[in-house]
Scaffold this motif. Structure first.
Motif, PDB file in Angstrom:
ATOM      1  N   ALA A 159     -12.398  70.118  22.339  1.00 59.52           N
ATOM      2  CA  ALA A 159     -12.281  69.489  21.011  1.00 59.52           C
ATOM      3  C   ALA A 159     -11.111  68.509  20.907  1.00 59.52           C
ATOM      4  N   ASP A 160     -10.558  68.100  22.068  1.00 59.67           N
ATOM      5  CA  ASP A 160      -9.463  67.126  22.060  1.00 59.67           C
ATOM      6  C   ASP A 160     -10.033  65.706  22.008  1.00 59.67           C
ATOM      7  N   ARG A 161      -9.161  64.784  21.673  1.00 62.83           N
ATOM      8  CA  ARG A 161      -9.608  63.388  21.602  1.00 62.83           C
ATOM      9  C   ARG A 161      -8.406  62.488  21.902  1.00 62.83           C
ATOM     10  N   ILE A 162      -8.684  61.345  22.553  1.00 68.15           N
ATOM     11  CA  ILE A 162      -7.601  60.373  22.769  1.00 68.15           C
ATOM     12  C   ILE A 162      -7.918  59.121  21.959  1.00 68.15           C
TER      13      ILE A 162
ATOM     14  N   ALA B 283     -11.924  70.321  16.187  1.00 70.20           N
ATOM     15  CA  ALA B 283     -12.159  71.697  15.704  1.00 70.20           C
ATOM     16  C   ALA B 283     -12.198  71.696  14.183  1.00 70.20           C
ATOM     17  N   ILE B 284     -13.002  72.588  13.642  1.00 68.44           N
ATOM     18  CA  ILE B 284     -13.212  72.606  12.185  1.00 68.44           C
ATOM     19  C   ILE B 284     -11.906  72.757  11.409  1.00 68.44           C
TER      20      ILE B 284
ATOM     21  N   LYS C 291      -5.862  70.322  11.309  1.00 71.36           N
ATOM     22  CA  LYS C 291      -5.175  69.697  10.171  1.00 71.36           C
ATOM     23  C   LYS C 291      -5.054  68.175  10.364  1.00 71.36           C
ATOM     24  N   LEU C 292      -5.345  67.727  11.598  1.00 68.18           N
ATOM     25  CA  LEU C 292      -5.268  66.283  11.862  1.00 68.18           C
ATOM     26  C   LEU C 292      -6.533  65.554  11.403  1.00 68.18           C
ATOM     27  N   LYS C 293      -7.581  66.333  11.296  1.00 66.30           N
ATOM     28  CA  LYS C 293      -8.894  65.790  10.948  1.00 66.30           C
ATOM     29  C   LYS C 293      -8.830  65.005   9.635  1.00 66.30           C
TER      30      LYS C 293
END
Ligand SMILES: [Zn+2]
Length: 242
Positions: free
Chosen positions: A20-23, A43-44, A47-49
């Motif tokens: 579930a990581d992203r760059i 991930a659901i 908190k960065l979402k």
């Protein structure tokens, strides 16, 4: 304790990673282009979402680790949401994102490039144009971008001998960085014949005369020439700058 850095940036690319990581590739005000690692952002419960997304400007905070920058906080400040609904705008966006990806090296800061990028996307997001207008917008960006990067084309006199130009004999030379006259073309070769319309459009681009430009009726032959010399010049520059 790790140092936290804060900046504002325009997000132009994302790549998903495992777990579930992203760059994100972000073009920032203070650090130029950075690649930033967003742990578990997909991930659901993350908190960065919602604080960072492609096409958006975000205020971000990150820590510099040994191998990468890790995002610790993100606040979305501007979302160019009109872009997503117009396919032609998305096309322009994708092409500009490619240019940034190709030409902007990591951590090179340039306030002028940052301002150009942000203002361009604000205009692109807000405007409503015929399809041909969006295509011209990309070229408007390209020539202004090339100029800021130090490759402003000579459009008012021969780029080789400095003599005045004759509107019936105009040739664009990548190597000379602009328009050359007929006698220089016969001597040097390696240039593309263009017409006075294309020169007029290039001058308007670099004058930032957006309003006049939008009223222009560009013939399809001239548009093709513009496309050809712009794409060739882009390839030429990427060869130099790579
Ligand atoms: Zn000349």
């Amino acid at each position: 304790m790790a140092t936290h850095y804060t900046t504002q940036g325009f997000v132009f690319k994302k790549k998903d990673r495992a777990d579930a990581d992203r760059i994100f590739s972000v073009f920032t005000n203070d650090f130029g282009r950075i690649e930033i690692f967003a742990k578990s952002i997909r991930a659901i419960a993350s908190k960065l979402k919602g604080g960072i997304e492609v096409f958006c400007v975000s205020d971000i905070e990150f820590i510099q680790g040994k191998n990468h920058k890790t995002l610790t906080s993100a606040l979305l400040t501007e979302k160019f949401s009109n872009m997503v609904t117009v396919p032609e705008k998305m096309e322009v966006f994708a092409k500009v994102a490619c240019l940034l990806d190709d030409f902007i090296k990591e951590q090179e800061t340039d306030q002028n490039v940052y301002n150009l990028v942000i203002n361009f996307f604000k205009t692109l997001n807000a405007c409503l144009l015929p399809t041909s207008g969006y295509r011209l917008m990309y070229y408007y960006f390209f020539w202004n971008f090339a100029s800021i990067m130090g490759y402003k084309p000579e459009l008012f006199k021969c780029a080789h001998c400095s003599l005045g130009l004759d509107s019936a004999n105009l040739y664009f030379s990548n190597k000379e960085g602009g328009i050359i006259c007929k006698s220089c073309f016969l001597k040097l070769g390696n240039a593309k014949e263009i017409n006075a319309d294309v020169v007029k459009i290039l001058r308007l681009f670099l004058k930032n005369d957006w309003q006049t430009m939008l009223k222009l009726k560009i013939q399809s032959a001239s548009y093709k020439l513009l496309q050809e010399i712009s794409d060739n010049y882009g390839n030429y520059l990427s060869g130099i700058l790579a």
